[in-house]
Every structure is written in structure tokens, then in C-alpha cells.
Design an enzyme around this catalytic site. Structure first.
Site, PDB file in Angstrom:
ATOM      1  N   ASN A  34       0.617  -1.038   0.159  1.00  0.00           N
ATOM      2  CA  ASN A  34      -0.178  -0.104  -0.082  1.00  0.00           C
ATOM      3  C   ASN A  34       1.020   1.461  -0.071  1.00  0.00           C
ATOM      4  O   ASN A  34       0.632   2.260  -0.600  1.00  0.00           O
ATOM      5  CB  ASN A  34      -1.042   0.033   1.250  1.00  0.00           C
ATOM      6  CG  ASN A  34      -2.026  -1.047   1.533  1.00  0.00           C
ATOM      7  OD1 ASN A  34      -1.521  -2.003   2.243  1.00  0.00           O
ATOM      8  ND2 ASN A  34      -2.529  -1.456   0.586  1.00  0.00           N
ATOM      9  N   THR A  55       3.544   0.702   9.660  1.00  0.00           N
ATOM     10  CA  THR A  55       4.552  -0.010  10.000  1.00  0.00           C
ATOM     11  C   THR A  55       5.035  -1.079   8.753  1.00  0.00           C
ATOM     12  O   THR A  55       3.862  -1.956   8.413  1.00  0.00           O
ATOM     13  CB  THR A  55       4.156  -0.904  11.161  1.00  0.00           C
ATOM     14  OG1 THR A  55       4.074  -0.228  12.300  1.00  0.00           O
ATOM     15  CG2 THR A  55       5.175  -2.092  11.621  1.00  0.00           C
ATOM     16  N   LYS A 115      10.512   0.037  15.884  1.00  0.00           N
ATOM     17  CA  LYS A 115       9.132  -0.451  15.903  1.00  0.00           C
ATOM     18  C   LYS A 115       8.999  -2.129  15.758  1.00  0.00           C
ATOM     19  O   LYS A 115       8.501  -2.696  16.662  1.00  0.00           O
ATOM     20  CB  LYS A 115       8.322   0.096  14.876  1.00  0.00           C
ATOM     21  CG  LYS A 115       6.884  -0.648  14.871  1.00  0.00           C
ATOM     22  CD  LYS A 115       5.886  -0.282  15.954  1.00  0.00           C
ATOM     23  CE  LYS A 115       4.488  -0.989  15.818  1.00  0.00           C
ATOM     24  NZ  LYS A 115       3.628  -0.570  14.890  1.00  0.00           N
TER      25      LYS A 115
END
Lengths: 337, 337, 337, 337
Positions: free
Chosen positions: C101, C127, C202
Site C-alpha cells: 500500500n 509499519t 518499531k
């Protein structure tokens, strides 16, 4: 309606075949015309030699010019780039270390696709990510060429003796043409399905191989610790349900078998770093397809840890040594008088 | 000096043999005299029947009286306790579910050792912890009896057809006597070494079996997800280095092979809960001997998780089903027209 | 010589800064001018609202028009494509589900980079794979724009209350500008280093989180089986070295804590399928950098197995339930009178 | 009916309490009378010293006479065997390396139970298999004595400073008496439940600790490979959901924290071999209770592999070093000018 549709589909198939035939018709039909070869490393070199032995003129290239010398002396024509090879030969075999090399050799600025002839047959025998094979096939198709993936099973020995196994993915109607060349270099040429399935089969085999090898190493080590003679244990496993290639053909315990790397301080064979690479490919395809592979994943991690601890260059059966106690256990305690 | 020592050792060996012979001489020498049998479950029952077929009178017992009926009708004498069996027979075979049962049958208040005759031969075919086998052997030795461990490979089918494999641990000079009986029930009788090594060999085999089975299930699942036909993939693995018993003889994917549990919704065969038990034994021996078994350990955990998720009663090849996606993937998508 | 070199380098740095300043000077300096926002899902929607609350006019888009309604009613301008947003706003935040995406929103036919203004600041809070962040940064740089990765920690609740933690990667001299916007949506904005390091931080955090959660679930389950009261066990762990976020803040055992998904049948929270995705990213980066992550890898596989067994939609603490025995253990056996 | 039954039960409880009181009444009530201590190793020695400091006369023994010297000089009475200690003291604390030692010290030919006085309180602070604790308790009960398990958390430092945590299992009505002694040696004395639950709590904590430590090491290593500064990464983890004791109190990466073994080449601290032992206990209890512990099990295997590769004597945080690449990565690459 269904019949009509099926009919239509068959028509389309025929139509596509005609197109394919049209493409193929531009390819040199005399079978002993020249074949391009890109990548003359440990595997590519003996493979190309076997093509020469079968009477195919070879046009080759490699990023390391010295890799080409031997083949040149045997009569091969050496060119500067994959593009140059593609300009002369309409059947090309590539044998490269990893996905980025394949991408570069096909789609790079001096890549095959820069000068590929319409209808060319491009066969990649590298072991890479199947998704890259698919990308290369799509890129080749845009240029009117056919790409097939055909990774091999069997090491340098099998490459030299022409006993490799090829697992081939790509358009089924091109398989006969591919097999003509590949059977000069291998004993088995297996058609696996659409583009990428050759890689998939190779990756699957090597994942199960790694699992079987580590499992065999653990099992032999445990049995020895429990007081079993390693040769006897191997014999028992091999006549029972624990049997696998690593236990009966490539046993990792020194002294159990002749002629395998475990008998030669784990030199030669299939390096731990290469196995770690193949397991990385298996992991990537599993992650992408959301497939759980708990043992395959742990096998990957164990070979990765081995690389971190100095085993990168040893045969992958050295996992037996990696798992053994360091001190006071230099070799396996075989019973002595 | 070394020669002298060796001489002395040989002398001792001979001396020990004489002692053993003395013990053995009290045992009934006519081979078709009665044999005791303790434990007439799914495995013990057909094993005892095979002894009967070979002409051995059987004196048996089981905690569940109904388990004894069939054998009684076939002419076996049924007694109340292992102690009673030991009082009548000086060759006894035991076939029990787990270590605590073995401890009870041998050393419990009505156990074999309460009334065992000097020189008796006690053969335990249960799969248990090798350290328990050693304890039983030591306890038997105190009573002047000989204990051997002889666990089996092969399931109920092999027990019925007398095709089991026995892995035997114990004093080598007793092996011939043990083999006489065991070969009535099995096709292979393998001597493994001192007491406990039969168990060790069995445990080692089953650990490697579990690793190979889960590895095969993961590999087949991954290959199918990558677009390979399962039968073709199995064929490729079986001609390559991924080959193992689980891929070529007991494939876990429905439709790939005939006559295996995967073709019958994983019914029959070797239950997941039994495999988990054997892997627990492997884990215990590995922990006790401080041996790393990373894949064996993870295989144990996977079968344990399967038990927690409802797979306890299914054949251990159902790990393929466990790893498959739940929804929309009821079976394997084999290519259809 | 070294000093000279250092001096040269500093000069180059200054020069680069000047270039950067030049770029930045074209960006709207008035801080409350419009901000672009692409991706109004569960996370993006409350994040954009917080920007509105802080007085920033919002120009937004989403592939699902209905996702835009609420924001439109609050005064945001809704456009058709990321390219349109980039045409109007020179500060844009993107919040998207996964790498493909992001690639599409930035480099697709209607992507941001089609109409991005020179000097624009592009902040991606998705993420994704750090290597994709680097690719996007390189592509943005070619267009004269600045790309930063700024993934978040904290779920929908933290997004709504403006209490997210942002981990930011990119050119340090742009951090102040990024922080101005991000601090409207989060309580912590941490600069991590060059482009991609926000993602790396992350991914690292979530890998350790997954390991801690599964570890806590195993430990609590084992303790309960061994007769410990779950609340007492949690208390002991939390005052000892076993303490972790999953044991003291998000305990996976029903009844141990209030206000966590384990108390609500594992609804809400952070879905197993999302955790599996993040662990897939961790696995990919580890494979690419040849880093062994044995526990991270197994955690990945466990969450993948859970997805295959029907846990995809439950909170990731449901691993406790996954590991529990199925029958006769509906809940935790807390002591009763 | 239920009320009647409950009444009866309460009556029985009272009756049992009276019996217990009767037993206890024979124990020396004056709190500063002598205390027996068996096992004066690295932990036992400072523990016994703290009892001395609190005014308790000590009667001690150890298999190594030299271990007793220091305590003797401080005024303790040294005897030859645990039986001799039990003959003189009716409150005894034992601190031993492993299960077999505990079995020997309690039930061996010169063991405590040979001469234990009725009503004695026996507290074992060793970390052993909870099932052994239960056996010892049953054996003690037969002799009219009370056995409690009270393993400790905290190392030699905490033992010296009297800051240990005791996890206590056994009859609740004896807890007050045990606490009186244990609080001289520890900062926390937690009652866990019936006999064995102290061990269970200890084992559970250490299993989660091992998982957290390996997870932290993997995560830090991965982050560093991805370009993150280790101190920054630790900071981010510790303010996020990845936080655990190993990341915030005992970080395994050299240079991240002061005063931990990672800063001292992994010397001191809690040895890998001891962690492997505790994980072996966790594995045994999990196998016995059929509890899946996938990460705990893999943690066990990793520490076992580390022992095999020369890490046995290093602190258990050295798993960071074990997972790092060997060559060219002597230390962590922290950014330099």
C-alpha cells in the site's frame, strides 16, 4: 454454455500455442547451434563443459574474467556482458549466486533483456526467490522471450558428472526444448509447473533436507550419549521409521560412513552458509504465503547461529559438531579393544 | 603389563560367564516350556498370540481381566498377578504403557520380583525411560534374575503379523535366549548393548521420526501454497535429498499415498498422544545427559500443542492438518479439470 | 591530514545543510497551514482528528470513500487521490496497512510523488519493511522531497487520546518539523536515526513484545498446572526478574488484571494477525541482515499457527488460551471454597 | 446439607490444627535458640552469616570441611553430618546444588531424617524439582517433622546483603515460623501454597527470565544490525511494550548499562550452566504435566548449546555474544566521530 466456454478456452489455448509457435519459429531449430551461458562459477563451469561435450558451441560471460579461461581454452567464445551473449545466442542458461545477481544479469543495464532476440529461451538454474523468477519471466515475456526457472539438486560432483537433477518451472510447451539442453547436464529433468515452481520445489527439498540433517545430528548425538554405538544406531534408524537421506546417505557422524564430508572434517560438500541462504528463501516464501514452518524456521536459525560461530564454510552436516560438547569430546567414542 | 591386564580381564570375563551359566542352568532349557506374559493390551495381546502359535504355552495376567479372555480361549492360563506368573514361569515378557506401570509390575507388592525364580529371564518390551530399565535390571539382579529391555518398532499391524522390530538391551550372553522368544513376534531382533540401550535406540528413532514427520508436513504444506501439486512434490522429494520415511512411506498429505492414515482422516496409526509421550522420554534423557536437541524439543512442543488443541487421538501425521489454514481449505487443492 | 579531512567533511555537511535549507525554504512555514493525510482507517482517522483539533486544516484521501465521511463533516477537505493531496499540501502524513500500500500511495500512477512539491515533508506512520522506507525516501529525494518513517506504538486508544509513541527515522535536520506535527498525535516522539530506523525500532519492540507475551502465557500456564494461584504467580513474577510488560501490564490470564483483553475473551486489543505481520517484518529484516533470532522466529511461527487455527481476530494475548488444554479447562481454576 | 458438610470440614481443620500445634509444641519456642544449616556454598555461607548476625546460634555442616572454616571462626558449631545437626537443632535450613544432594542430605544414611526430632521445622532453600520437595515433605511427615521448600531469587550479592526473595511452599500454619528465620536473610518472604509451590514459582520465574533475556539479546542484536544505536534502542524498548527486566535492569549489550555482567565480559552474575539447569527443571515439570512451553523449551536448548560451545561459565546474558557474528565484530559498533 459451459461447453461453449470450454470450447472457447480450447480455442484460446490453440491460439496461444500458435503465437508460441510463431515465437519459437524464430529460434534456431538446429539443435547443435550455439548456447549462451552466464555465470561460470563452481557449478556453472562444469555445467557449461558438459554442454560443450555434447557438441553445443558455447558463448559465455562472467563478471570474473578469470572464471572464463578454462572454458575459453576448451573452445567457448567469451563475451563482455550478458547483453552481448543475448545478442548472439537465442538459448541462454544462467547460473548465479542469488536473486540480486539474477535481477542484474537479466534486467540490468548490460542485461540479457537489453538485446534478447524475440523467441529466445532463457533458462535460469540459480536458486533464488520464486517471486523473482516470476518477475524475470514477466520481463522476458514483454520482450517476446520465454523464461524458465530450472534450479538444480546435487553439488559440484553431480555438475561435473552430468548427474544433476533439474526442477523446471515455466510454460509446459517449452519444456521439451529446455529438456534437450538440461539433459546434457543432468540425470533427471522434472517438470514442476508454472514459472517459479522449479524454485519452489528446490526450496522445499532443501528445507526438508536441513530439518532431516539437524534431526539426524541431534539423534545421533543423543544416542551416543546414551551409550549406543554410532554405526549400530545408524543401522537401526535406517531400517526403521527414523530413516532419512541424512541418516542413510550423508551421515553427519565421523566414522559412520565413507566418502562423506563428516569423514573429512566437514570439508567440501554443501556449505552451511549456502544452506542458511536456501533456508532464508524458504522462510521468505513461507512468510509471504503466511505458511507456518516451525521446524524449517528453527533450522534456519540454527544454521544462522552456526554461521555466527565459525561454521559458515563447513559442510552443513557439521551441525553434529556444533551440537557436541566442546571439551573432552574431540571425536566420537567408538568402542575400542 | 597391558597384556597381563588384558589377560586378567579375559579371565574375569570367563569367570563371569561361568556365573551366568550357573544362573542360566536353573532356567528351563526345553524351549517350548511355558512363557509368562504380563500386559495384554493392543500390542501385548497379538504378541502373546504369536508365542502361542509358535507352540509356547502362555501364563498371562493383566490388570483388566477382560483383556485376558481371548487369550484364555486360545489356551493360555490366566493368573491373578505378575507375582503369580513369576512363580510359575522363568521366562516372562512384559508389555506395559509407561514407566510407572513397569515399576509396579516388577517391584510392586504383587510384582514379578516378589516371586521370581533365580535365573529367570525377564524381557520388558514397553517403551519407557532407559533409567527405569536400568533400575529394574539392578533390582532383578539382586534376586538372581536377568532383566532385558526390548522395546518394539511397528504398530498393532506388525504385532499381529509378527513383523515387529525389537531393539534389545542387556547382557550380551543372554541375547540368544531372548532372541529365541522375540523372533516369534518380530522380523528383526537387534542387539543394542547394555541394559537401557534398547530403549535409547527406540527413543532416538521416534524422535527422528517425529522431526521428519513435522518437517514433511511443513514442506508439503509450503509447496502446495507455492503452487506445486502434492503428488509431484512428494515424488521430487523422494528422489532427492529431502527423502525420508514420512515422505516416501507415510506421507501426511491426504491423497498422496494409499493405505496410510492421511487417507483415512488420520484415524488409526500411531496416536499424537503416544508420540508426545515418546518425545517426552527423549526430552528427559536429553535433559539428564545435557544434550541439546533443538528440533527434537520443538517437535515435542508441537505434539504437545496438538494434544491441547484436540489432536490427541489422531495419527501423528495429522500435524499436516494442524498446520493448514482452517477456513476454506478443507482438503488439499489437487488440480481438477 | 585527519583534521583537514574532518574539516572538509564538516564543510560538506554545512553545504548539505544549505541545500536542505534551500529545499525547506520552499515549504509553507506558517505552521497552521494545511496538512495532507492519506489513509483514514482505524488508526489514521483518530490521528487526523487530533491534527484538526490542534488547528491544522486537513486535506485527506482514502481508497474507501466512506472512511472519509466523519473527517469531512469535521471540516476536512477530501480529494480523490494521493497525487491530488500532494498537489495541495506540502506536509503529508500517510498511515497504511502494509508495504505494498505504501509503495502504491507514494509511487503508483496516482501516487504522492506524481505531484509532490519540491521541499515537501512526507511522513509515513505505517509499519512496513525498513527497506521499503529507504526506497520511498530515495524516490522522494529524486523529486526534491523529504521522506521520514514514523511508525507508532500504541493502539486505537492511544491514537484517539493523542498518546501514541512515534519512532522517527530520517534526516535529523527535518526532525523538528516532523515533531511539530507528530506531537499533536502522540505523547512521545523519538528520533531514531537515518531513514528506516523508525521502522527498525518499531519492529524490534514488537518482536520482543511477542516473545514476552508468549513467554508469559507459557509461564502462567505452567505455574497454574503446578498448583500456583495465577494472581499470586503474576505478583511474584512482577517483583522478580521474570517481570515484563506482558506480565505486569497486559497479563494474558483471565482474571489476573482488569481492563485488558484477557478479561474480555481476548476481544479488542492488538490482533494476532497484526502481530504475525509485524513478526514477518522482523523475520524479513533478520533474514536479510543474516541475524539469528531463534525466539523471535519461533514466536512468528506460533502466531502463524494460531492464525491457522482460528485465532487471527483475537488479541495476541490469546496465546494463553491457545496453549491451554481444550477439554475440561474452560477457565483458569482459581481456588474456590 | 452443604452447611453441615462445611461444618464437618471446619471441624476437621480445627482438629488438624490441634495436631499440628501438638507437634509444634515440642519445637523450641525461644526464637533465638540454635538453628541448623546444611550447605555452606556460595549462597549458604552468607545466608548462615546473616542468621548469626541476627543472634541465632548456628550448628552447621558441609561435605567440604573447608567451606565451614569462616563460619566456625564467627562462632558457629560445625558437626560431621546432617544427622548430627538434626540431633541438636529442631530448625534446620538446607541450601544445596541439586535434587540428588537434597535427597541425600535428607534421606541418606547420615541424613537429617535419621535423627530428626519430632516437630522439627526443615526448610530447603535449594532450587530443585518440586516433585522431590514433595517426596521430602512426605518422608519428613512420617518422622513427625515439617518440611517446607523455600528457594530464593537473587544471587550472591543479595544473599550477602540479606536482600533475597524467598518463595515458600508448605503448610500455611508453619509459614510464620519459617518467615521468622527467612526474613533474617531476605527482603521478601512470599507464601506460595502447598509444598513444592515455592519451587514452582522459582522455576516459572527463571523460565520467563531466560526467555526475556534471549529475546532481549536477539532484539538488541537485530536493532544494531539495522543501524540503531544500542543505548537508544534500549531506551525505546524500556518506554514501550518490549520492556522487561533483561532490557531495563540487566541489559546484555556491553556499554548500555553500568554494573551488569555485560559490562564486565560476562563475568560474575548467574552462570549459563545454572540457567540451563533451572530450564531443565522447568522442562521436566512441563513434560510431567503435559504443558506446552515452546519458547521455554527453545530457551533451554539455546542455553544447552551455549554450554556445548564454551559459554558454561559466563553469565547468562552472554547469549548476546553467542548470537553475534564472530569475525570483525569484537564489540558493538557504537557511532564514533
Amino acid at each position: 454454455m459451459a461447453a461453449l466456454f470450454r470450447g472457447s478456452r480450447n480455442f484460446l489455448k490453440r491460439w496461444n500455442k500458435n503465437v508460441d509457435s510463431a515465437l519459437v519459429s524464430t529460434r534456431s531449430m538446429a539443435s547443435k547451434t550455439q548456447v549462451g551461458f552466464v555465470g561460470l562459477g563452481n557449478m556453472g563451469n562444469p555445467m557449461a563443459k558438459n554442454l560443450l561435450k555434447h557438441g553445443y558451441p558455447i558463448i559465455a560471460t562472467d563478471v570474473f574474467p578469470e572464471s572464463c579461461k578454462e572454458l575459453q581454452e576448451l573452445g567457448a567464445q567469451i563475451l563482455d556482458s550478458p547483453a552481448d551473449v543475448a545478442d548472439k545466442a537465442d538459448r541462454i542458461i544462467t547460473m548465479l549466486p542469488s536473486s540480486p545477481n539474477v535481477i542484474d544479469v537479466y534486467t540490468g543495464p548490460n542485461g540479457i533483456l537489453k538485446k534478447v532476440k524475440k523467441g529466445s529461451l532463457l533458462i535460469d538454474s540459480s536458486t533464488i526467490d520464486p517471486s523473482v523468477s516470476k518477475e524475470m519471466a514477466a520481463a522476458a515475456e514483454k520482450m517476446g522471450a520465454v523464461f524458465m526457472d530450472a534450479p538444480v539438486s546435487g553439488g559440484v560432483g553431480a555438475a561435473s558428472s552430468g548427474k544433476l537433477t533439474f526442477m523446471v518451472g515455466g510454460a509446459e510447451e517449452e519444456f521439451t526444448a529446455a529438456k534437450e539442453l538440461l539433459s546434457c547436464m543432468g540425470a533427471n529433468v522434472v517438470y514442476c509447473g508454472q514459472v517459479g515452481t522449479g524454485q519452489s520445489a528446490k526450496i522445499c527439498n532443501n528445507m526438508l533436507l536441513a530439518i532431516g540433517m539437524i534431526g539426524t545430528a541431534e539423534t545421533m548425538n543423543l544416542g551416543i550419549r546414551l551409550g549406543l554405538d554410532p554405526k549400530l544406531l545408524a543401522k537401526i534408524l535406517n531400517m526403521s521409521s527414523g530413516r532419512c537421506w541424512s541418516s542413510d546417505t550423508y551421515n553427519p557422524v565421523p566414522g559412520v560412513m565413507e566418502g562423506v564430508p563428516s569423514g573429512n572434517n566437514y570439508q567440501g560438500g554443501f556449505g552451511t552458509t549456502l544452506m542458511a541462504k536456501d533456508l532464508g528463501l524458504a522462510q521468505n516464501t513461507a512468510t509471504n504465503t503466511k505458511t507456518p514452518i516451525p521446524l524449517g524456521s528453527l533450522a534456519h536459525q540454527i544454521y544462522r547461529m552456526m554461521c555466527a560461530r565459525g561454521y559458515a564454510g563447513k559442510d552443513f552436516s557439521s551441525v553434529f559438531q556444533f551440537l557436541r560438547e566442546e571439551e573432552g569430546q574431540k571425536g566420537v567414542n567408538t568402542p575400542t579393544d
